[in-house]
Design a protein around this motif. Structure first.
Motif: not given
Length: 152
Positions: A68-95
């Motif tokens: 249940q692990k997603v690894t994102v690499q790039g020039f993005v902030e962790p909170q923005r990635v978390l918000r985008r993952a939550l916008s899919t309707g899935k339960r998400a949290e930082l690892w």
């Protein structure tokens, strides 16, 4: 003369009209963001991958559905990635897990859902009062500091 040449070179290169405003642009930091996202099927995985891959600045998206692990690499902030993952309707949290390497550092918090060799991440500042007192008493009779023992 030097100012005129700098102005003309900035105008030709498109660096903000020679005022120097383009040269001091803040560079984004490269992050590796790990998330725990609840995914059950290929459709869930595809939905999360598409949502995260379309973000500006994302270089790679790797998904391990078994952990249940997603690894994102790039020039993005962790909170923005978390918000985008939550916008899919899935339960998400930082690892929330760290590798369990040294049993003497901090008391681990065992989690039966943690991957093999990992424990749940805890803050050292959130230590119970009894554990803090035990540590204080343990350092009272330390072999490293023979002068610490006041009974001798």
């Amino acid at each position: 003369m030097g100012g005129t040449l700098r102005f003309l070179s900035d105008v030709l290169l498109g660096l903000g009209g020679g005022t120097g405003e383009g040269r001091h642009k803040k560079r984004r930091q490269f992050y590796t963001v790990e998330l725990k996202v609840r995914m059950d099927c290929d459709g869930c995985e595809r939905k999360v991958r598409n949502a995260l891959a379309t973000m500006r600045g994302v270089q790679t998206v790797e998904i391990n559905r078994k952990q249940q692990k997603v690894t994102v690499q790039g020039f993005v902030e962790p909170q923005r990635v978390l918000r985008r993952a939550l916008s899919t309707g899935k339960r998400a949290e930082l690892w929330p897990y760290v590798p369990y390497t040294n049993p003497y550092m901090a008391p681990p918090v065992y989690d039966k859902r943690a991957p093999a060799g990992h424990v749940r991440k805890t803050d050292a500042a959130v230590m119970p009062a009894s554990a803090a007192q035990e540590e204080r008493l343990a350092t009272l009779f330390s072999d490293d500091n023979p002068n610490a023992c006041s009974l001798m």
